[in-house]
Write a protein that holds these residues in place. Structure first.
Motif, short mmCIF file in Angstrom:
data_model
loop_
_atom_site.label_atom_id
_atom_site.label_comp_id
_atom_site.label_asym_id
_atom_site.label_seq_id
_atom_site.Cartn_x
_atom_site.Cartn_y
_atom_site.Cartn_z
N GLU A 380 0.81 -1.23 0.00
CA GLU A 380 0.00 0.00 0.00
C GLU A 380 0.83 1.26 0.00
O GLU A 380 0.29 2.36 0.07
CB GLU A 380 -0.92 -0.01 1.22
N LEU A 382 2.87 2.50 2.30
CA LEU A 382 2.68 3.21 3.56
C LEU A 382 3.96 3.14 4.39
O LEU A 382 4.56 2.08 4.51
CB LEU A 382 1.54 2.59 4.38
N ASP A 410 1.19 8.16 3.62
CA ASP A 410 0.72 7.45 2.42
C ASP A 410 1.52 7.99 1.23
O ASP A 410 1.31 9.13 0.78
CB ASP A 410 -0.78 7.70 2.22
N GLU A 413 -0.83 8.62 -2.10
CA GLU A 413 -1.73 9.76 -2.04
C GLU A 413 -1.02 11.04 -1.61
O GLU A 413 -1.59 12.13 -1.70
CB GLU A 413 -2.89 9.47 -1.07
N TRP A 416 -0.46 12.52 5.01
CA TRP A 416 -0.13 11.86 6.26
C TRP A 416 -1.31 12.00 7.22
O TRP A 416 -2.12 12.93 7.09
CB TRP A 416 1.14 12.44 6.90
N SER A 434 -6.64 13.51 6.84
CA SER A 434 -5.41 13.44 6.05
C SER A 434 -4.91 14.84 5.74
O SER A 434 -5.70 15.72 5.38
CB SER A 434 -5.66 12.66 4.75
#
Length: 563
Positions: A380, A382, A410, A413, A416, A434
């Motif tokens: 992912e 992450l 992330d 995207e 954080w 986020s």
């Protein structure tokens, strides 16, 4: 003279158009997956692993890096593919000729499963039973997992893959630990080295096993501990095999836990070989059923070492001890209760810029927070930071009294958010809003894609070829500097040609650019195909631009114009 050169240009363009028609450039691969639950299509091929990893880290989709060996390439040369798990399987299961030598790239620092690569030469070990050795090893590892980490697993949690031939016994073991995973493959290697230490000592005994040394050791103060270790060594004697050269070696390959390791995939064979990995006859692992996938695809997904999702599971660590055996035992017992403690302490993550950004977040109001450890989930993208000495939680709007927080970045995207170790926050499955990352720490900013790396293309039949445009770009890049220099060294000749043309046209009206364009359109429509027309139009635009450039050069040479 000018008319003759123009006709030569038109002829060259026509020849190029004919060559494109006889040998068209292969179309880039376009996926046509129709299943709505799958991600959008990404399929990129790179000649270098580092660029493939960089592209995968910048990509917004859920993609991963795989290595491929191609029959026509040299020994050891690999092409690196970036795509999603589902897309790879869709074509991997059908284009077996082009995709039959594939490897998973295990990036540095990525959370992964416990895995083993086992092999021995059959001719040198005719007395050994490979299946029994595999069963004994699985049982032994399960015992050690319970002893070191307090985890209870069995042979039903181990995917057993076989690629054995009459000459070589070969297995892959992947432990499917449902509620935990290892921090990265270096920690996996450290754990395996630790539990196989008796077998490693057995390999290096040699002269140390002489009767004199044994008697002397048996009378020493540590004889009880040594006898206990000797019993362990006897238990692991089944892991000692004989190599082709007659030397004793370990059944377990300890060299597969390195940075960015390429690990062969299920249903793939080595280049020049036909022994692909399949489910072993003695395998007892059964993947969880899923209506969207076949059983073969579920086995494929289970076999991927870094296919681990972030679900707040326990992260197992094992740092190589530099203490005595007694201290190591105490340390192992401590890890059995607190398996995630001190993971990555005093070490930076793969992205130091993100580490620095997170440290700024936890240096507030006179409190100097720290990063206790970090964990990288490749599936992912992450980065999970366990924070120490900074307990501000946005859920309660204050500092927790005793529980630390977690900051999650992330990478896809580029945001954080914060989570928490507090029992109440965990019960509510709380996560903050986020927040966007600063541009200077985003991977899309730090890692720029190099377009010249698209040197390979794959058509819809699964054939992988070198990109003609990529080859042309590489050749032209080598000549670019020399050609540019030649152009500016010959500027005197261009000036003389301009002066001659001006003297010829003196007293005559200059031909307007619009009239030249109209004449070009009429001529092309009469004598050339559409592809040739586009080529000549491009050349004409270049010519008009050069015309302005020549006037500038002339003024510069005559009047010494300076900026």
């Amino acid at each position: 003279m000018i008319r003759g050169k123009w006709q030569d240009r038109v002829k060259a363009v026509e020849q190029r158009a004919l060559s494109y028609q006889s040998a068209p450039i292969s179309c880039p691969y376009k996926a046509r997956l129709s299943r709505p639950w799958q991600p959008s299509s990404i399929w990129r091929l790179f000649p270098r692993q580092s660029n493939a990893i960089a592209f995968s880290q910048c990509c917004k989709q859920d993609v991963h890096v795989f290595a491929m060996e191609k029959e026509s390439t040299g020994a050891g040369q690999r092409i690196y593919l970036v795509t999603s798990y589902s897309e790879l399987w869709h074509y991997y299961s059908s284009h077996r000729h082009s995709l039959m030598h594939c490897y998973e790239v295990i990036p540095d620092g990525a959370v992964c499963k416990l895995y083993f690569d086992l092999e021995f030469d059959v001719a040198s070990n005719k007395h050994l039973d490979g299946k029994k050795m595999v069963a004994s090893l699985i049982q032994y590892v399960c015992v050690k997992l319970e002893k070191v980490y307090g985890l209870k697993y069995s042979v039903r949690d181990v995917l057993n893959l076989d690629s054995s031939t009459a000459e070589k016994f070969s297995r892959h073991l992947i432990f499917i630990l449902s509620d935990c995973a290892f921090k990265d493959n270096r920690h996996v290697g450290s754990f395996i080295h630790h539990i196989l230490k008796p077998a490693l000592k057995h390999l290096h005994k040699g002269s140390e096993n002489s009767p004199e040394n044994v008697d002397e050791a048996s009378n020493g103060p540590q004889s009880k501990r040594m006898k206990h270790e000797e019993e362990d060594e006897e238990d692991l004697g089944f892991l000692i095999v004989t190599g082709k050269d007659g030397q004793k070696q370990l059944f377990v390959d300890l060299g597969v836990y390195t940075k960015n390791r390429n690990f062969r995939l299920y249903k793939s064979s080595k280049l020049g070989k036909n022994a692909a990995f399949s489910v072993a006859e003695d395998n007892e692992f059964v993947p969880v059923s899923n209506k969207h996938t076949t059983e073969e695809e579920r086995i494929f997904l289970a076999s991927l070492i870094t296919n681990v999702s972030f679900t707040s599971q326990r992260i197992l660590t094992h740092n190589a001890p530099e203490t005595t055996s007694k201290d190591s035992q105490r340390s192992a017992q401590h890890r059995g209760t607190h398996g995630t403690e001190l993971a990555g302490k005093h070490q930076t993550s793969p992205y130091k810029e993100l580490d620095d950004f997170v440290l700024k977040l936890v240096h507030k109001d006179g409190i100097q927070g720290s990063i206790r450890h970090w964990t990288y989930f490749l599936s992912e993208q992450l980065l999970v930071y366990d924070i120490g000495k900074f307990r501000w939680c946005s859920n309660v709007g204050r500092f927790h009294k005793s529980n630390n927080i977690i900051i999650i970045v992330d990478l896809k995207e580029e945001v954080w958010y914060q989570r928490c170790h507090d029992p109440e926050c965990r019960r509510l499955n709380y996560r903050s809003s986020s927040y966007p990352l600063p541009q200077e720490v985003c991977l899309s900013y730090m890692l720029k894609e190099d377009e010249d790396d698209q040197q390979f293309l794959m058509d819809e039949l699964g054939n992988i070829e070198s990109s003609p445009s990529g080859e042309t770009d590489r050749r032209s890049s080598h000549r670019q500097t020399d050609n540019t220099q030649e152009c500016w060294d010959d500027d005197t000749l261009y000036l003389e040609a301009l002066d001659k043309m001006e003297r010829t046209m003196e007293g005559k009206e200059e031909i307007p650019d619009e009239l030249m364009i109209q004449a070009n359109h009429k001529q092309i429509s009469d004598v050339a195909a559409a592809s040739v027309q586009r080529e000549i139009q491009t050349f004409l635009r270049l010519f008009l631009g050069l015309k302005s450039l020549f006037h500038f050069i002339k003024d510069y040479k005559r009047y010494g114009v300076r900026q």
